[in-house]
Scaffold this motif. Structure first.
Motif, mmCIF file in Angstrom:
data_model
loop_
_atom_site.group_PDB
_atom_site.id
_atom_site.type_symbol
_atom_site.label_atom_id
_atom_site.label_comp_id
_atom_site.label_asym_id
_atom_site.label_seq_id
_atom_site.Cartn_x
_atom_site.Cartn_y
_atom_site.Cartn_z
ATOM 1 N N ILE A 168 0.859 -1.194 0.000
ATOM 2 C CA ILE A 168 0.000 0.000 0.000
ATOM 3 C C ILE A 168 0.889 1.235 0.000
ATOM 4 C CG2 ILE A 168 -1.807 1.268 1.216
ATOM 5 C CD1 ILE A 168 -2.642 -1.422 2.467
ATOM 6 N N ASP A 169 0.859 1.978 -1.094
ATOM 7 C CA ASP A 169 1.716 3.152 -1.228
ATOM 8 C C ASP A 169 1.221 4.305 -0.365
ATOM 9 O OD1 ASP A 169 3.706 4.933 -2.468
ATOM 10 O OD2 ASP A 169 1.950 5.859 -3.387
ATOM 11 N N GLN A 170 2.161 4.938 0.346
ATOM 12 C CA GLN A 170 1.854 6.128 1.157
ATOM 13 C C GLN A 170 2.886 7.231 0.897
ATOM 14 O OE1 GLN A 170 1.543 4.606 5.233
ATOM 15 N NE2 GLN A 170 -0.674 4.527 5.006
ATOM 16 N N SER A 171 3.448 7.247 -0.287
ATOM 17 C CA SER A 171 4.465 8.237 -0.634
ATOM 18 C C SER A 171 3.833 9.620 -0.797
ATOM 19 C CB SER A 171 5.177 7.834 -1.936
ATOM 20 O OG SER A 171 5.752 6.551 -1.806
ATOM 21 N N SER A 172 4.667 10.639 -0.655
ATOM 22 C CA SER A 172 4.181 12.019 -0.777
ATOM 23 C C SER A 172 5.212 12.862 -1.515
ATOM 24 C CB SER A 172 3.902 12.613 0.604
ATOM 25 O OG SER A 172 5.083 12.613 1.393
ATOM 26 N N SER A 173 4.720 13.972 -2.095
ATOM 27 C CA SER A 173 5.588 14.854 -2.869
ATOM 28 C C SER A 173 4.984 16.232 -2.931
ATOM 29 C CB SER A 173 5.777 14.301 -4.289
ATOM 30 O OG SER A 173 6.384 15.251 -5.130
ATOM 31 N N ALA A 174 5.853 17.231 -3.097
ATOM 32 C CA ALA A 174 5.378 18.602 -3.289
ATOM 33 C C ALA A 174 4.852 18.813 -4.696
ATOM 34 C CB ALA A 174 6.499 19.595 -2.994
ATOM 35 N N GLY A 175 5.227 17.924 -5.624
ATOM 36 C CA GLY A 175 4.776 18.048 -7.002
ATOM 37 C C GLY A 175 3.405 17.446 -7.220
ATOM 38 N N ASP A 176 2.958 17.510 -8.462
ATOM 39 C CA ASP A 176 1.625 17.010 -8.804
ATOM 40 C C ASP A 176 1.618 15.519 -9.093
ATOM 41 O OD1 ASP A 176 0.585 19.580 -8.587
ATOM 42 O OD2 ASP A 176 1.032 20.045 -10.681
ATOM 43 N N SER A 177 2.776 14.947 -9.404
ATOM 44 C CA SER A 177 2.798 13.537 -9.780
ATOM 45 C C SER A 177 4.088 12.893 -9.306
ATOM 46 C CB SER A 177 2.651 13.382 -11.293
ATOM 47 O OG SER A 177 3.721 14.038 -11.956
ATOM 48 N N LEU A 178 4.047 11.570 -9.173
ATOM 49 C CA LEU A 178 5.200 10.784 -8.774
ATOM 50 C C LEU A 178 5.449 9.684 -9.801
ATOM 51 C CD1 LEU A 178 4.778 10.280 -4.903
ATOM 52 C CD2 LEU A 178 6.648 11.462 -6.056
ATOM 53 N N PHE A 179 6.712 9.364 -9.989
ATOM 54 C CA PHE A 179 7.101 8.246 -10.837
ATOM 55 C C PHE A 179 7.664 7.154 -9.936
ATOM 56 C CE2 PHE A 179 7.390 12.120 -13.322
ATOM 57 C CZ PHE A 179 6.679 11.785 -14.470
ATOM 58 N N TYR A 180 7.172 5.925 -10.143
ATOM 59 C CA TYR A 180 7.481 4.825 -9.233
ATOM 60 C C TYR A 180 8.421 3.813 -9.881
ATOM 61 C CZ TYR A 180 3.612 6.459 -6.322
ATOM 62 O OH TYR A 180 2.795 7.206 -5.524
ATOM 63 N N ASN A 181 9.228 3.203 -9.041
ATOM 64 C CA ASN A 181 10.067 2.093 -9.472
ATOM 65 C C ASN A 181 10.182 1.108 -8.304
ATOM 66 O OD1 ASN A 181 11.819 0.373 -10.745
ATOM 67 N ND2 ASN A 181 13.574 1.768 -10.696
ATOM 68 N N TRP A 182 9.428 0.007 -8.392
ATOM 69 C CA TRP A 182 9.421 -1.027 -7.353
ATOM 70 C C TRP A 182 10.358 -2.161 -7.761
ATOM 71 C CZ3 TRP A 182 6.190 -0.542 -3.014
ATOM 72 C CH2 TRP A 182 5.182 0.438 -3.083
ATOM 73 N N SER A 183 11.009 -2.757 -6.778
ATOM 74 C CA SER A 183 11.837 -3.938 -7.025
ATOM 75 C C SER A 183 11.786 -4.848 -5.805
ATOM 76 C CB SER A 183 13.287 -3.545 -7.333
ATOM 77 O OG SER A 183 13.877 -2.885 -6.231
ATOM 78 N N ILE A 184 12.029 -6.141 -6.027
ATOM 79 C CA ILE A 184 11.988 -7.114 -4.945
ATOM 80 C C ILE A 184 13.188 -8.038 -5.051
ATOM 81 C CG2 ILE A 184 10.612 -8.831 -6.192
ATOM 82 C CD1 ILE A 184 9.091 -9.286 -3.508
#
Length: 222
Positions: A168-184
């Motif tokens: 469950i993503d709970q990331s935050s940013s001052a910008g309007d959008s976020l770019f994600y990169n998940w790895s396991i």
């Protein structure tokens, strides 16, 4: 009578004149020739010439490789100032979170500290430039510090395999959008889906060799 001239141009007939001399150059001396001519009533006359050296005042021309830098990043300062060398550089900043690779270098690296919060910050980079003759100039440039996004997510508790993991993503940013990169890791036998979105899914394989620990990583960029 008296006649004062500067570089062969008459400018005064007073006994003790005052004048202002300027140096239009910034990296070299300007020399003026002051001439006094004295004529007596009997027709006899004499003159004397003295050079006057005016030191140059530095002209500061500075910038940075980047007009905006992320928190905890760095950028290179660029100097193209006009100054009579060797010169003394003294860099400083309006923020204690800004440091320099060398505050006395002509083009130091600016290191950005950890600016917390969700808003961009404007700081000022100051330069005091002193010529070899001790003439001083000062100037400043702005540098925008971009708020760093915060990567954060929650996970479900331990479970038996095979198992579908959906963080469950709970990331935050001052910008309007976020770019994600998940790895396991480890990723052997793992089927990963939507790893560049905020809703990834990881299908973990059946384990036949006891407990397996996975490490899930998230990098966000705004």
């Amino acid at each position: 009578g008296l006649q004062w001239s500067m570089n062969d141009s008459l400018f005064s007939t007073a006994q003790n004149p005052s004048f202002i001399l300027e140096n239009p150059l910034h990296d070299r001396d300007t020399v003026y020739l002051l001439k006094l001519e004295l004529a007596a009533g009997n027709g006899c006359q004499d003159d004397t010439i003295q050079p006057i050296t005016v030191y140059p005042t530095p002209f500061i021309r500075i910038g940075s490789a980047d007009s905006a830098v992320c928190s905890q990043g760095s950028t290179q300062l660029i100097d193209s100032s006009l100054v009579k060398r060797p010169a003394i550089y003294n860099w400083s900043s309006s923020s204690s979170l800004i440091t320099f690779s060398s505050s006395s270098a002509a083009q130091p690296l600016v290191n950005i500290g950890n600016f917390t919060g969700q808003q961009d910050t404007l700081v000022w980079i100051h330069l005091q430039l002193t010529s070899v003759d001790g003439c001083i100039a000062r100037d400043s440039i702005p540098l925008a510090i971009l708020a760093k996004p915060t990567a954060q997510f929650n996970l479900p508790g331990p479970a038996c395999t095979p198992f579908t993991l959906q963080p469950i993503d709970q990331s935050s940013s001052a910008g309007d959008s976020l770019f994600y990169n998940w790895s396991i890791s480890p990723n052997t036998g793992v089927n990963a889906f939507h790893t560049t979105t905020d809703t990834p899914r990881f299908e973990l394989p059946l384990s036949t060799s006891g407990i397996v620990s996975y490490q899930l990583s998230l990098t966000v960029t705004d």
